[in-house]
Write a protein that holds these residues in place. Structure first.
Motif, mmCIF file in Angstrom:
data_model
loop_
_atom_site.group_PDB
_atom_site.id
_atom_site.type_symbol
_atom_site.label_atom_id
_atom_site.label_comp_id
_atom_site.label_asym_id
_atom_site.label_seq_id
_atom_site.Cartn_x
_atom_site.Cartn_y
_atom_site.Cartn_z
ATOM 1 N N PHE A 57 58.616 72.944 30.986
ATOM 2 C CA PHE A 57 59.762 72.096 30.681
ATOM 3 C C PHE A 57 60.329 72.570 29.359
ATOM 4 N N THR A 58 61.466 72.009 28.982
ATOM 5 C CA THR A 58 61.934 72.189 27.610
ATOM 6 C C THR A 58 61.933 70.814 26.957
ATOM 7 N N LEU A 59 61.460 70.789 25.733
ATOM 8 C CA LEU A 59 61.471 69.574 24.924
ATOM 9 C C LEU A 59 62.447 69.847 23.798
ATOM 10 N N ASP A 60 63.618 69.242 23.892
ATOM 11 C CA ASP A 60 64.698 69.512 22.947
ATOM 12 C C ASP A 60 64.942 71.018 22.820
ATOM 13 N N GLY A 61 64.910 71.714 23.953
ATOM 14 C CA GLY A 61 65.217 73.139 24.000
ATOM 15 C C GLY A 61 64.030 74.069 23.835
ATOM 16 N N GLU A 62 62.883 73.557 23.374
ATOM 17 C CA GLU A 62 61.683 74.383 23.180
ATOM 18 C C GLU A 62 60.832 74.358 24.450
ATOM 19 N N PRO A 63 60.436 75.537 24.974
ATOM 20 C CA PRO A 63 59.569 75.526 26.151
ATOM 21 C C PRO A 63 58.219 74.870 25.834
ATOM 22 N N VAL A 64 57.780 74.008 26.742
ATOM 23 C CA VAL A 64 56.459 73.383 26.656
ATOM 24 C C VAL A 64 55.819 73.470 28.032
ATOM 25 N N LEU A 65 54.508 73.539 28.050
ATOM 26 C CA LEU A 65 53.742 73.591 29.285
ATOM 27 C C LEU A 65 53.076 72.242 29.509
ATOM 28 N N VAL A 66 53.267 71.684 30.699
ATOM 29 C CA VAL A 66 52.594 70.446 31.075
ATOM 30 C C VAL A 66 51.667 70.785 32.232
ATOM 31 N N LEU A 67 50.367 70.642 32.000
ATOM 32 C CA LEU A 67 49.370 70.844 33.050
ATOM 33 C C LEU A 67 49.113 69.481 33.660
ATOM 34 N N THR A 68 49.631 69.275 34.854
ATOM 35 C CA THR A 68 49.565 67.971 35.475
ATOM 36 C C THR A 68 48.734 67.992 36.750
ATOM 37 N N SER A 69 48.076 66.901 37.020
ATOM 38 C CA SER A 69 47.334 66.743 38.265
ATOM 39 C C SER A 69 48.300 66.841 39.434
ATOM 40 N N GLY A 70 47.868 67.511 40.496
ATOM 41 C CA GLY A 70 48.688 67.631 41.684
ATOM 42 C C GLY A 70 49.035 66.304 42.325
#
Length: 163
Positions: A57-70
């Motif tokens: 995702f982007t958080l205010d334009g910065e790429p972030v990784l979210v490791l989420t349960s399926g």
């Protein structure tokens, strides 16, 4: 499913990242792509909640990784508010630039540079979880604690309780 039938640059970088982090889980290759949690869970014979989706995702334009349960969908409005910004799904070019990997095969490690990471606390409910290994036909086994340690991630709920 087979054990390492071929080499792929993205998978090789993930394996290097796993080894550097002291992780011994072997990458498993599928004959067919498993680009969704449902596909991966079916191929592995595990609960969909034990699949760790690596989503950029982007958080205010910065790429972030979210490791989420399926078993979860990231509530971008809710999570963005908790993270103090606006969270939006990244486009394919942003995903590739941030991770060096393609959508459907994004791994928690093996990126060109560290990506700020959030790890869904629901993954802690499973003694073993599976994550993509840099290619849509690959996965590797790990644990919630190992994911947090490997990625330097922050344990985070990704949706409101009861959602």
């Amino acid at each position: 499913m087979t054990e390492n039938p071929a080499s792929h640059p993205s998978v090789d970088r993930v394996v290097e990242g796993l080894r550097a982090g002291g992780v011994g889980g072997d990458v498993r290759w599928f004959d067919d792509a498993t680009p969704t949690a449902m596909h991966a869970a079916e191929a592995l014979g595990v609960d969909i909640g034990a699949i760790a989706n690596s989503l950029i995702f982007t958080l205010d334009g910065e790429p972030v990784l979210v490791l989420t349960s399926g078993s979860h969908r990231v509530d971008t409005t809710w999570l963005g508010e908790r993270l103090g910004g606006k969270l939006k799904r990244a486009d394919a070019a942003t995903v590739r630039a941030a991770t060096g990997q393609v959508i459907g095969g994004v791994a928690p490690v093996g990126h060109p540079a560290p990506v700020r990471t959030f790890v869904d606390t629901a993954l802690a409910d499973h003694p073993e979880v599976w994550a993509a290994a840099g290619h849509p036909n690959t996965v590797f086994p790990t644990t919630f604690d190992e994911l947090v340690r490997l990625t330097g991630g922050t344990p985070t709920a990704v949706e409101p309780t009861g959602a």
